[in-house]
Motif scaffolding. Structure first.
Motif, PDB file in Angstrom:
ATOM      1  N   SER A  27      38.064  27.002  48.749  1.00  0.00           N
ATOM      2  CA  SER A  27      39.897  26.727  50.147  1.00  0.00           C
ATOM      3  C   SER A  27      40.394  27.658  48.963  1.00  0.00           C
ATOM      4  CB  SER A  27      39.857  25.240  50.214  1.00  0.00           C
ATOM      5  OG  SER A  27      39.422  25.143  48.677  1.00  0.00           O
ATOM      6  N   THR A  28      40.924  28.158  48.956  1.00  0.00           N
ATOM      7  CA  THR A  28      41.563  28.810  47.746  1.00  0.00           C
ATOM      8  C   THR A  28      43.129  28.319  47.515  1.00  0.00           C
ATOM      9  OG1 THR A  28      41.637  30.855  49.225  1.00  0.00           O
ATOM     10  CG2 THR A  28      42.620  31.150  46.915  1.00  0.00           C
ATOM     11  N   VAL A  29      43.728  28.031  45.890  1.00  0.00           N
ATOM     12  CA  VAL A  29      44.808  27.411  45.519  1.00  0.00           C
ATOM     13  C   VAL A  29      45.998  27.861  44.711  1.00  0.00           C
ATOM     14  CG1 VAL A  29      43.294  24.814  45.210  1.00  0.00           C
ATOM     15  CG2 VAL A  29      43.242  26.835  43.838  1.00  0.00           C
ATOM     16  N   ALA A  30      46.359  28.022  45.258  1.00  0.00           N
ATOM     17  CA  ALA A  30      48.038  28.454  44.167  1.00  0.00           C
ATOM     18  C   ALA A  30      47.352  28.851  42.794  1.00  0.00           C
ATOM     19  CB  ALA A  30      48.510  27.980  44.418  1.00  0.00           C
ATOM     20  N   ASP A  31      47.482  30.054  42.570  1.00  0.00           N
ATOM     21  CA  ASP A  31      47.223  31.021  41.003  1.00  0.00           C
ATOM     22  C   ASP A  31      47.223  29.714  40.571  1.00  0.00           C
ATOM     23  OD1 ASP A  31      47.739  32.875  38.558  1.00  0.00           O
ATOM     24  OD2 ASP A  31      45.697  33.561  40.372  1.00  0.00           O
ATOM     25  N   GLN A  32      48.239  29.243  39.959  1.00  0.00           N
ATOM     26  CA  GLN A  32      48.278  28.654  38.299  1.00  0.00           C
ATOM     27  C   GLN A  32      47.474  27.201  38.701  1.00  0.00           C
ATOM     28  OE1 GLN A  32      49.480  29.620  35.153  1.00  0.00           O
ATOM     29  NE2 GLN A  32      49.157  27.850  35.024  1.00  0.00           N
ATOM     30  N   SER A  33      47.568  26.414  39.531  1.00  0.00           N
ATOM     31  CA  SER A  33      46.818  25.253  39.447  1.00  0.00           C
ATOM     32  C   SER A  33      45.415  25.664  39.436  1.00  0.00           C
ATOM     33  CB  SER A  33      47.853  24.514  41.060  1.00  0.00           C
ATOM     34  OG  SER A  33      46.726  25.538  41.853  1.00  0.00           O
ATOM     35  N   ALA A  36      31.697  20.654  31.239  1.00  0.00           N
ATOM     36  CA  ALA A  36      31.027  22.298  31.332  1.00  0.00           C
ATOM     37  C   ALA A  36      30.048  22.348  32.083  1.00  0.00           C
ATOM     38  CB  ALA A  36      30.352  22.384  29.500  1.00  0.00           C
ATOM     39  N   LYS A  37      30.128  22.769  33.206  1.00  0.00           N
ATOM     40  CA  LYS A  37      28.718  23.003  34.874  1.00  0.00           C
ATOM     41  C   LYS A  37      28.711  24.630  34.651  1.00  0.00           C
ATOM     42  CE  LYS A  37      32.080  21.292  37.405  1.00  0.00           C
ATOM     43  NZ  LYS A  37      32.323  19.827  38.766  1.00  0.00           N
ATOM     44  N   ASP A  38      28.486  25.097  35.456  1.00  0.00           N
ATOM     45  CA  ASP A  38      28.385  25.925  36.271  1.00  0.00           C
ATOM     46  C   ASP A  38      28.976  26.742  37.324  1.00  0.00           C
ATOM     47  OD1 ASP A  38      26.180  27.368  35.594  1.00  0.00           O
ATOM     48  OD2 ASP A  38      24.783  26.890  36.963  1.00  0.00           O
ATOM     49  N   ILE A  39      30.471  26.810  36.939  1.00  0.00           N
ATOM     50  CA  ILE A  39      31.546  27.284  38.160  1.00  0.00           C
ATOM     51  C   ILE A  39      31.737  29.333  37.983  1.00  0.00           C
ATOM     52  CG2 ILE A  39      34.298  27.335  38.336  1.00  0.00           C
ATOM     53  CD1 ILE A  39      34.136  25.467  35.486  1.00  0.00           C
ATOM     54  N   LEU A  40      31.986  29.064  39.743  1.00  0.00           N
ATOM     55  CA  LEU A  40      31.977  30.983  39.912  1.00  0.00           C
ATOM     56  C   LEU A  40      33.945  30.697  40.174  1.00  0.00           C
ATOM     57  CD1 LEU A  40      30.887  33.498  41.193  1.00  0.00           C
ATOM     58  CD2 LEU A  40      30.434  32.813  43.443  1.00  0.00           C
ATOM     59  N   VAL A  41      34.115  31.782  39.784  1.00  0.00           N
ATOM     60  CA  VAL A  41      35.412  32.102  40.066  1.00  0.00           C
ATOM     61  C   VAL A  41      35.592  33.581  40.414  1.00  0.00           C
ATOM     62  CG1 VAL A  41      37.975  32.031  38.413  1.00  0.00           C
ATOM     63  CG2 VAL A  41      35.839  31.169  37.800  1.00  0.00           C
ATOM     64  N   VAL A  42      36.208  33.533  41.711  1.00  0.00           N
ATOM     65  CA  VAL A  42      36.397  34.740  42.559  1.00  0.00           C
ATOM     66  C   VAL A  42      37.483  34.972  41.958  1.00  0.00           C
ATOM     67  CG1 VAL A  42      35.946  35.710  44.977  1.00  0.00           C
ATOM     68  CG2 VAL A  42      34.519  33.936  43.950  1.00  0.00           C
ATOM     69  N   ALA A  43      37.946  36.656  41.317  1.00  0.00           N
ATOM     70  CA  ALA A  43      39.598  36.263  41.092  1.00  0.00           C
ATOM     71  C   ALA A  43      39.558  38.299  41.572  1.00  0.00           C
ATOM     72  CB  ALA A  43      39.555  36.465  39.377  1.00  0.00           C
ATOM     73  N   PRO A  44      39.836  38.393  42.548  1.00  0.00           N
ATOM     74  CA  PRO A  44      40.232  40.621  42.954  1.00  0.00           C
ATOM     75  C   PRO A  44      41.009  40.631  41.690  1.00  0.00           C
ATOM     76  CG  PRO A  44      41.179  38.764  44.315  1.00  0.00           C
ATOM     77  CD  PRO A  44      40.637  37.850  43.170  1.00  0.00           C
ATOM     78  N   ALA A  45      41.355  42.114  41.054  1.00  0.00           N
ATOM     79  CA  ALA A  45      42.290  42.807  41.080  1.00  0.00           C
ATOM     80  C   ALA A  45      43.294  42.341  40.615  1.00  0.00           C
ATOM     81  CB  ALA A  45      42.063  44.305  40.807  1.00  0.00           C
ATOM     82  N   GLY A  46      44.411  41.826  39.013  1.00  0.00           N
ATOM     83  CA  GLY A  46      45.453  41.758  39.070  1.00  0.00           C
ATOM     84  C   GLY A  46      46.143  40.729  39.300  1.00  0.00           C
ATOM     85  N   CYS A  47      44.757  39.488  38.893  1.00  0.00           N
ATOM     86  CA  CYS A  47      45.179  37.741  39.307  1.00  0.00           C
ATOM     87  C   CYS A  47      44.949  37.119  38.128  1.00  0.00           C
ATOM     88  CB  CYS A  47      43.953  37.639  40.440  1.00  0.00           C
ATOM     89  SG  CYS A  47      44.094  38.419  41.872  1.00  0.00           S
ATOM     90  N   GLY A  48      45.138  37.786  36.859  1.00  0.00           N
ATOM     91  CA  GLY A  48      44.568  37.409  35.527  1.00  0.00           C
ATOM     92  C   GLY A  48      43.403  36.436  35.217  1.00  0.00           C
ATOM     93  N   GLY A  85      38.946  29.799  43.269  1.00  0.00           N
ATOM     94  CA  GLY A  85      39.743  31.460  43.508  1.00  0.00           C
ATOM     95  C   GLY A  85      40.622  31.805  43.087  1.00  0.00           C
ATOM     96  N   LEU A  86      41.220  32.478  43.008  1.00  0.00           N
ATOM     97  CA  LEU A  86      42.537  32.865  42.801  1.00  0.00           C
ATOM     98  C   LEU A  86      42.357  34.686  43.434  1.00  0.00           C
ATOM     99  CD1 LEU A  86      42.127  33.661  38.649  1.00  0.00           C
ATOM    100  CD2 LEU A  86      43.124  31.761  39.844  1.00  0.00           C
ATOM    101  N   ASP A  87      43.818  34.180  43.766  1.00  0.00           N
ATOM    102  CA  ASP A  87      44.686  34.934  45.532  1.00  0.00           C
ATOM    103  C   ASP A  87      46.136  35.760  44.643  1.00  0.00           C
ATOM    104  OD1 ASP A  87      46.396  32.639  46.151  1.00  0.00           O
ATOM    105  OD2 ASP A  87      45.279  32.679  47.807  1.00  0.00           O
ATOM    106  N   VAL A  88      47.049  35.571  43.432  1.00  0.00           N
ATOM    107  CA  VAL A  88      48.091  35.319  43.383  1.00  0.00           C
ATOM    108  C   VAL A  88      48.670  36.980  42.609  1.00  0.00           C
ATOM    109  CG1 VAL A  88      50.538  34.815  42.431  1.00  0.00           C
ATOM    110  CG2 VAL A  88      49.444  33.279  44.214  1.00  0.00           C
ATOM    111  N   SER A  89      48.288  37.780  42.942  1.00  0.00           N
ATOM    112  CA  SER A  89      48.893  39.434  42.370  1.00  0.00           C
ATOM    113  C   SER A  89      49.939  38.891  40.969  1.00  0.00           C
ATOM    114  CB  SER A  89      48.352  40.675  43.142  1.00  0.00           C
ATOM    115  OG  SER A  89      48.440  41.665  42.357  1.00  0.00           O
ATOM    116  N   TYR A  90      49.422  39.825  40.159  1.00  0.00           N
ATOM    117  CA  TYR A  90      50.554  39.921  39.294  1.00  0.00           C
ATOM    118  C   TYR A  90      51.170  41.515  39.068  1.00  0.00           C
ATOM    119  CZ  TYR A  90      50.094  34.909  37.948  1.00  0.00           C
ATOM    120  OH  TYR A  90      50.468  33.545  38.642  1.00  0.00           O
ATOM    121  N   ARG A  91      49.873  42.144  39.140  1.00  0.00           N
ATOM    122  CA  ARG A  91      50.101  43.649  39.381  1.00  0.00           C
ATOM    123  C   ARG A  91      50.774  44.390  39.789  1.00  0.00           C
ATOM    124  NH1 ARG A  91      44.277  46.221  38.626  1.00  0.00           N
ATOM    125  NH2 ARG A  91      44.446  45.664  36.894  1.00  0.00           N
ATOM    126  N   SER A  92      50.545  44.629  41.705  1.00  0.00           N
ATOM    127  CA  SER A  92      50.958  45.825  42.412  1.00  0.00           C
ATOM    128  C   SER A  92      52.502  44.649  43.100  1.00  0.00           C
ATOM    129  CB  SER A  92      49.683  45.643  42.977  1.00  0.00           C
ATOM    130  OG  SER A  92      49.163  46.641  42.161  1.00  0.00           O
TER     131      SER A  92
END
Length: 541
Positions: free
Chosen positions: A2-8, A18-30, A267-274
C-alpha cells in the motif's frame, strides 16, 4: 504494498527500527532526503550509539556526494562523523587496504586510475577504433568472469575459455602492468566480506546500513551489503530505473533476493520534480512497466507552458534543423534554462551535432569525458598558441599538451594524469571536428552533487540518470532506435523501456519526443521507418 502520502511515508521510514526495509522510490520523490532523515533519526534517537556507526552505500560518486550534502544540511558535524558515506569501490578499497592479505592480495597494490585504465584498454585493443561486436564480446566475457567470487587464476581461465580474444589480451595487459581494474577491486572486496572473520569486524563496526539506488547493484554488490548489514539494512531504489545490466546490475534478481528477507516496505509516490503533463507521460511508461504511478506534489505551481509534444520529421536533417530552432528559442526565452537532448545511442545525434556546430551554438557534450576546471582553463589559455603551431589537427593537439605540461609541476601526478586523459579524449574526435570545437563542448567537472549548469546538454539516457532538465528532448523513437535493434525481446526489451522511462523522467517543465520517417539521407537507402512500439502509448499522453 500500500502506498502512503509522501511526507507520512518519509516520517514513517525515519522512525522505523533498525531492521530490513525496502523503500520503492521513483525519480523525483525525495528518496535521498528520506535516507538522510532516517540516518539523522537513528542517531538522534540513540538507536545507533558510539562507537558504532551508520554505513551509507551508493552506486555512483554523484549519489555519494548528493547524500553527503543532504546529511550536512540536517546533522551537526559531530553527528555527521558517525555516518560513513561511500560508494562500493570506496568500500572495496578500504577492505583491501586493511585486509587484502587474507585472500592473498597485496594491501598496497595500486588502485585503478582513470587515465592508466584507459591506456591499458587501448593497449589491449579495447578503444574507439575496435569493432563494436568484438568490444561487446570482450566486455561480456570480462563481466561474467569478474562478477563472481573467484580468484585471479579462475578469472583468467574463464576469460580464456570464453574465446573472446580482446578480453584475454586485456587481462594479460593488466597483469603484465601489475594493475587491477574497477571490477577487480569490487571482486576483491566481495571476496574479503565472504570471509566470516572480516565480515564480523564490519558488522560490529556498522550498526545500520543504508543503500541508495539498489536497482543498480549486481548480485556481487548485494552480497557485500548483506555480509555487513543483514537484518539491519534500508534499501532504496526503483525497479523502473534499472538500466545498467551491461555493468552487471540485475534489478529483478536483486529485488527478489531483498524481498526474500521479508523486509518492511515503504513506497514514495509524490514527485517534486516534474509538471503534471510530464508526469502523465512518465506514468504512461510506468504503467507499461508495472511501476509506481506518481502524483504531483503541487500541481498549481507550474507555469501554463508546461506540456508534452510528439513530433515527426522527414529525416534526421529536418529533425536537426527543427531542434536547432527550438533550442535557440528555449534559451532566448530564458538563458538560465537547462535543456537536455537525450538519445539512446549517441550516433543518432550526428546531424544534430553538425547543425549546432555549423550554427556555432554552444553545448556540453556528455559523450566526452569531463574535464576538471584547472585542466580546461589551462587548455583554453594555451589553445591559440597551439592552433598557430600547425594546420594539422594532430600536431595542434600535441603542441597543446606540451604547452600545458610545461606549466604544471612535474611531481603533480594526478593533474598530469587528468591532462593525459583529456588529450586522449580530444584525439579521438579530431577526424570529426576541429580541436577548438571539441574542447568547447567538453563538460566541466564540478562537484558531483551540483545541479546541471544552464544551457544545452547532449547526452544518452544512461548518462542522464540522476539529472534533471527544465526542457527535455528525447529523440530517435523509431523501431531499431528506441528500442535498440539488438534488444527487441525478453529482459533486454524491458530494459529498453526502462531507459525510455528514465529519459522521460528527467524533464521538469516540458518534454518533447521525436522520430523520423527516414534515417538515411541517401535516396537509394530509403526505407520507411516504423515508429517505436511505444510511440502510440506516448501519444495517448
Amino acid at each position: 504494498m500500500s502506498t502512503v502520502a509522501d511526507q507520512s511515508a518519509a516520517d514513517r521510514l525515519a522512525a522505523m527500527a533498525a531492521k530490513d526495509i525496502l523503500v520503492v522510490a521513483p525519480a523525483g520523490c525525495g528518496k535521498t532526503q528520506a535516507l538522510a532523515q532516517r540516518a539523522a533519526r537513528l542517531l538522534n534517537d540513540r538507536v545507533v550509539t558510539a562507537p558504532r556507526k551508520i554505513l551509507a552505500l551508493t552506486f555512483s560518486n554523484k549519489a555519494r556526494d548528493n547524500l553527503s550534502s543532504r546529511l550536512k544540511e540536517i546533522l551537526p558535524p559531530a553527528a555527521r562523523a558517525r555516518v560513513t558515506v561511500t560508494n562500493f569501490h570506496g568500500l572495496a578499497g578500504r577492505l583491501v587496504r586493511a585486509h587484502g592479505d587474507v585472500i592473498g592480495v597485496d594491501p598496497a597494490l595500486p588502485f585503478p586510475e582513470r587515465g592508466a585504465y584507459q591506456r591499458l584498454r587501448a593497449a589491449a585493443g579495447l578503444d574507439y577504433r575496435t569493432a563494436a561486436a568484438a568490444t561487446a564480446a570482450a566486455e561480456k566475457a570480462l563481466a561474467q568472469a569478474k562478477t563472481r567470487l573467484q580468484d585471479d587464476d579462475a578469472v583468467m581461465a574463464q576469460v580464456t575459455a570464453s574465446g573472446a580474444r580482446l578480453a584475454v589480451a586485456y587481462e594479460r595487459t593488466l597483469r603484465e602492468a601489475q594493475q587491477i581494474d574497477y571490477d577487480d577491486l569490487l571482486r576483491y572486496g566481495a571476496r574479503l566480506l565472504a570471509d566470516l572473520r572480516v565480515a564480523r569486524l564490519y558488522r560490529e563496526h556498522f550498526a545500520v546500513v543504508l543503500v541508495d539506488e539498489v536497482q543498480d547493484l549486481s548480485p556481487l554488490q548485494l552480497g557485500m551489503v548483506q555480509a555487513i548489514g543483514a537484518g539491519r539494512t534500508t534499501y532504496a531504489g526503483d525497479p523502473a530505473q534499472g538500466i545498467y545490466s551491461f555493468a552487471g546490475a540485475r534489478p529483478a534478481t536483486v529485488f527478489a533476493e531483498i524481498r526474500a528477507t521479508k523486509p518492511a516496505e515503504v513506497g514514495l509516490d509524490v514527485s517534486y520534480r516534474s509538471s503534471p503533463p510530464v508526469l502523465h507521460a512518465v506514468n504512461q511508461l510506468a504503467a507499461e512497466l508495472g511501476a509506481t504511478q506518481l502524483r504531483c506534489a503541487d500541481p498549481d505551481r507550474w507555469p501554463a507552458d508546461c506540456g508534452v509534444e510528439l513530433r515527426v520529421f522527414k529525416d534526421t536533417t529536418a529533425e536537426a534543423e527543427a531542434l536547432l530552432s527550438a533550442v535557440r528559442q528555449d534559451l532566448a526565452d530564458d538563458p538560465n534554462r537547462t535543456v537536455g537532448i537525450m538519445v539512446r545511442n549517441f550516433r543518432r545525434l550526428t546531424d544534430t551535432i553538425r547543425a549546432l556546430d555549423d550554427a556555432d551554438v554552444a553545448y556540453q557534450d556528455w559523450y566526452q569525458p569531463t574535464i576538471v576546471p584547472q585542466i580546461a582553463e589551462l587548455m583554453h589559455r594555451n589553445l591559440p598558441e597551439a592552433l598557430s603551431a600547425s594546420d594539422d589537427r594532430a600536431e595542434q593537439l600535441a603542441a597543446l599538451e606540451t604547452l600545458c605540461r610545461h606549466q604544471l609541476p612535474p611531481d603533480d601526478a594526478q593533474t598530469l594524469d587528468e591532462l593525459s586523459v583529456a588529450c586522449e579524449a580530444l584525439g579521438g574526435t579530431l577526424d570529426v571536428r576541429p580541436l577548438q570545437q571539441t574542447l568547447a563542448a567538453f563538460r566541466l567537472h564540478t562537484t558531483s552533487e551540483g545541479p546541471v549548469p544552464p544551457g544545452l546538454h547532449l547526452l544518452t539516457g544512461h548518462a542522464g540518470k540522476g539529472q534533471e532538465f527544465d526542457i527535455g528532448y528525447v529523440i530517435g523513437l523509431e523501431e531499431g532506435g528506441i528500442p535498440d535493434f539488438r534488444s527487441t525481446q525478453g529482459e533486454a526489451l524491458a530494459e529498453e523501456l526502462r531507459v525510455l522511462h528514465v529519459m522521460a523522467s528527467r524533464a521538469r517543465h516540458r518534454l518533447v519526443f521525436t522520430r523520423v520517417e527516414n534515417r538515411w539521407r541517401t535516396p537509394s537507402w530509403y526505407a520507411p521507418e516504423q515508429p517505436s512500439r511505444w510511440w502510440d502509448l506516448l501519444n495517448e499522453a
